[in-house]
Design an enzyme around this catalytic site. Structure first.
Site, PDB file in Angstrom:
ATOM      1  N   GLY A  17      34.047  49.475  45.927  1.00  0.00           N
ATOM      2  CA  GLY A  17      34.389  48.163  45.175  1.00  0.00           C
ATOM      3  C   GLY A  17      35.124  47.422  46.718  1.00  0.00           C
ATOM      4  CB  CYS A  18      37.654  44.803  46.569  1.00  0.00           C
ATOM      5  SG  CYS A  18      38.634  43.347  47.523  1.00  0.00           S
ATOM      6  CG  PHE A  19      35.511  45.800  51.857  1.00  0.00           C
ATOM      7  CD1 PHE A  19      36.504  44.624  52.188  1.00  0.00           C
ATOM      8  CD2 PHE A  19      34.839  45.193  52.884  1.00  0.00           C
ATOM      9  CE1 PHE A  19      36.454  43.593  52.730  1.00  0.00           C
ATOM     10  CE2 PHE A  19      34.003  43.943  53.644  1.00  0.00           C
ATOM     11  CZ  PHE A  19      34.914  43.490  53.317  1.00  0.00           C
TER      12      PHE A  19
END
Length: 194
Positions: free
Chosen positions: A30-32
């Site tokens: 998901g969001c890095f």
């Protein structure tokens, strides 16, 4: 000068030796921004870099990837010393920081670019990743299918500079995003208290 040359050679040899002992792992969770902190906390991890993998477009921009049109996923590249931390430990940290049941994104971030994957760089990583996924399946922890694939890494592209260590450079914005996205509450629901 005679003393300086052997010292410089020794330093170069030690630096080269340190680089030889460094390995790389790549994970899409998901969001890095949210995948860097758990790895940065691990002893033996020398660097994390947010970036993109999985698509065919070379050197994609954040705008291109976030549009969902490039087939890239947001990923984190983890450089680590295998004498201090194992790839198996990195896999354990990965699973505990994702929702492996969600094939539409992660938490509030929706779209293919936010889906999960383990990108492998060698046969040994491939085998270890598959074994860790199978162990999770066989654990019986989840009634649903674990949808996180294990894929071969073809290319990694670093994200723009402002994404790197975002959690450290923008702590208030980062924590607001992370909590409002429901990441921690879902992780606790899946894995229990940390």
């Amino acid at each position: 000068m005679r003393v300086l040359i052997p010292v410089l050679l020794l330093m170069a040899a030690l630096t080269g030796h340190a680089q030889e002992n460094t390995r790389t792992a790549v994970f899409a969770g998901g969001c890095f921004w949210c995948m860097e902190p758990p790895y940065d906390k691990l002893e033996g991890v020398t660097e994390t870099t947010s970036g993109y993998a999985g698509g065919e477009l070379e050197n994609p921009s954040y705008e291109e990837v976030s549009s969902g049109q490039t087939e890239h996923l947001e990923v984190v590249r983890v450089r680590y010393n295998p004498e201090q931390v194992s790839y198996g430990k990195l896999l354990e940290v990965f699973w505990r920081n994702i929702d492996p049941l969600d094939d539409g994104g992660q938490f509030c971030d929706r779209g293919y670019q936010y889906t999960t994957a383990i990108f492998t760089r060698s046969e040994a990583q491939q085998e270890a990743a598959q074994a860790s996924k199978q162990a999770l399946v066989e654990s019986g922890r989840f009634d649903q299918e674990i949808v996180t694939p294990v894929r071969e890494l073809e290319a990694f592209y670093p994200a723009e500079g402002y994404h790197q260590n975002y959690y450290d450079k923008n702590p208030i914005r980062y924590w607001y995003y992370r909590t409002s996205c429901g990441r921690d509450s879902r992780l606790e629901e899946l894995w229990g208290e940390r």
